[in-house]
Enzyme design. Structure first.
Site, short mmCIF file in Angstrom:
data_model
loop_
_atom_site.label_atom_id
_atom_site.label_comp_id
_atom_site.label_asym_id
_atom_site.label_seq_id
_atom_site.Cartn_x
_atom_site.Cartn_y
_atom_site.Cartn_z
N LYS A 193 0.59 -1.10 -0.07
CA LYS A 193 0.16 0.00 0.02
C LYS A 193 1.11 1.39 -0.15
CE LYS A 193 -1.98 1.88 3.80
NZ LYS A 193 -1.56 2.95 4.02
N LYS A 219 -7.57 7.96 -0.13
CA LYS A 219 -8.36 8.84 0.04
C LYS A 219 -9.10 9.74 -0.06
CE LYS A 219 -7.09 6.57 4.59
NZ LYS A 219 -5.82 6.05 4.54
N ASP A 274 -13.64 15.45 -2.10
CA ASP A 274 -13.30 16.65 -2.79
C ASP A 274 -14.70 16.53 -3.52
OD1 ASP A 274 -12.97 19.26 -3.63
OD2 ASP A 274 -10.93 18.82 -3.68
N ARG A 296 2.59 -0.82 10.75
CA ARG A 296 3.67 -1.08 11.47
C ARG A 296 4.91 -2.04 12.19
NH1 ARG A 296 0.41 3.62 14.70
NH2 ARG A 296 -0.65 3.21 13.30
N ASP A 320 -3.05 4.72 -2.08
CA ASP A 320 -4.48 4.43 -0.22
C ASP A 320 -4.60 6.31 -0.38
OD1 ASP A 320 -6.11 4.89 1.51
OD2 ASP A 320 -4.23 3.87 2.78
N THR A 330 -10.58 3.09 11.37
CA THR A 330 -10.67 2.15 12.08
C THR A 330 -9.53 2.81 13.05
OG1 THR A 330 -7.49 1.52 11.10
CG2 THR A 330 -10.40 0.61 10.80
O1 LIG Z 1 -9.25 2.94 7.98
C1 LIG Z 1 -8.44 3.44 8.22
C2 LIG Z 1 -7.89 3.38 6.35
C3 LIG Z 1 -6.48 3.01 6.42
N1 LIG Z 1 -5.34 3.30 7.58
C4 LIG Z 1 -4.27 3.37 6.51
O2 LIG Z 1 -4.16 1.39 7.35
C5 LIG Z 1 -2.49 1.21 7.53
C6 LIG Z 1 -3.03 0.98 8.51
O3 LIG Z 1 -0.82 0.49 9.28
P1 LIG Z 1 -0.89 0.09 10.82
O4 LIG Z 1 0.18 0.49 10.63
O5 LIG Z 1 -0.99 -1.74 10.54
O6 LIG Z 1 -1.99 1.04 11.97
C7 LIG Z 1 -1.74 2.78 7.32
O7 LIG Z 1 -1.18 3.11 6.23
C8 LIG Z 1 -3.43 4.04 7.78
O8 LIG Z 1 -3.05 4.77 6.73
C9 LIG Z 1 -6.08 3.09 8.84
O9 LIG Z 1 -5.11 1.75 8.86
N2 LIG Z 1 -7.46 2.93 8.72
#
Ligand SMILES: O=c1ccn([C@@H]2O[C@H](COP(=O)(O)O)[C@@H](O)[C@H]2O)c(=O)[nH]1
Length: 231
Positions: A34, A63, A66, A209, A61, A117
């Site tokens: 991503k 998002k 606009d 992460r 990603d 999330t």
């Molecule tokens: O609702 C959402 C939409 C996008 N993300 C993205 O996913 C990854 C999650 O990263 P972690 O380090 O595993 O937390 C991150 O790039 C977010 O921008 C999301 O977490 N939730």
């Protein structure tokens, strides 16, 4: 059987870090990665071209959110990047989402973010002033996303079952907020383990992460992939 590999969130600040990260993997390992805002704003389309040249799949990603005309124009640019999946915010509305789809002209799968999330129900109520439950809000956005003709949504794995029954079983649920048992949750609020996400019907998991900040990212990736595949 699960066919979709875990999507690795390459939340890095530039091309050098991306190269260092990807070079740790076996050359034959085809990854699904991503590219988010930080990396794309820092490195631009070149980073997408580089990752694609290695044979990996890319979820861009950004998002987008606009006015419909602006989002459509941006998607006309994105369609030439050759990414496999991209997204908008469902909160932009049905007209914006269907214009986004038009802009892509069938080149790339499009999904929409429901509620991030990192958002809790309390935060949604206080800040967005939405007075339903968080799951109701997510399902509402998922139904509107399907009405606009998109392929699926970004949601928490916690909402997958409700979304699938309110839309259809082939409506994609891509789920970030994935944490192996005992891993640091950080800013995520609606989390789930890879194995539970599989049991519950997630189509894709996104993991950042817990892989990128692991002592050994390749080992961390394979542990998560195995758990996701039920091995
Ligand atoms: O609702 C959402 C939409 C996008 N993300 C993205 O996913 C990854 C999650 O990263 P972690 O380090 O595993 O937390 C991150 O790039 C977010 O921008 C999301 O977490 N939730």
């Amino acid at each position: 059987m699960i066919e979709n590999r875990p999507v690795i969130a390459l939340d890095f600040s530039g091309m050098t870090e991306v190269k260092t990260f990807l070079e740790q993997f076996d050359k034959d390992e085809r990854l699904y990665v991503k590219v988010g805002m930080e990396l794309f704003y820092a490195a631009g389309p070149d980073v997408v071209k580089y990752i694609k040249s290695l044979g990996h799949d890319v979820f861009l990603d950004l998002k987008l959110h606009d006015i419909p005309n602006t989002v459509k124009s941006a998607m006309k640019v994105i369609r030439h990047l050759g990414v496999d999946l991209t997204n908008v915010h469902a909160a932009g509305g049905v007209e914006m989402m269907s214009e986004a789809l038009d802009g892509l002209a069938g080149s790339t799968k499009l999904i929409a973010v429901t509620q991030l999330t990192s958002t809790s129900e309390q935060q949604m109520r206080d800040f967005q002033n939405i007075q339903t439950s968080l799951t109701e809000s997510v399902v509402h956005y998922a139904q509107k996303t399907q009405e606009a003709g998109l392929a699926g949504v970004v949601c928490s794995a916690q909402e997958v079952e409700l979304i699938k029954s309110a839309t259809s079983s082939d409506f994609i649920c891509l789920t970030p907020g994935i944490r192996p048992a005992g891993a640091a949750v950080g800013d995520q609020k609606r989390v789930m383990t890879p194995s539970r996400a599989r049991q519950i019907g997630s189509d894709f998991i996104v993991v950042g992460r817990p892989i990128t900040q692991a002592e050994n990212p390749v080992t961390a990736y394979h542990l998560i992939k195995n758990e996701w595949e039920g091995k």
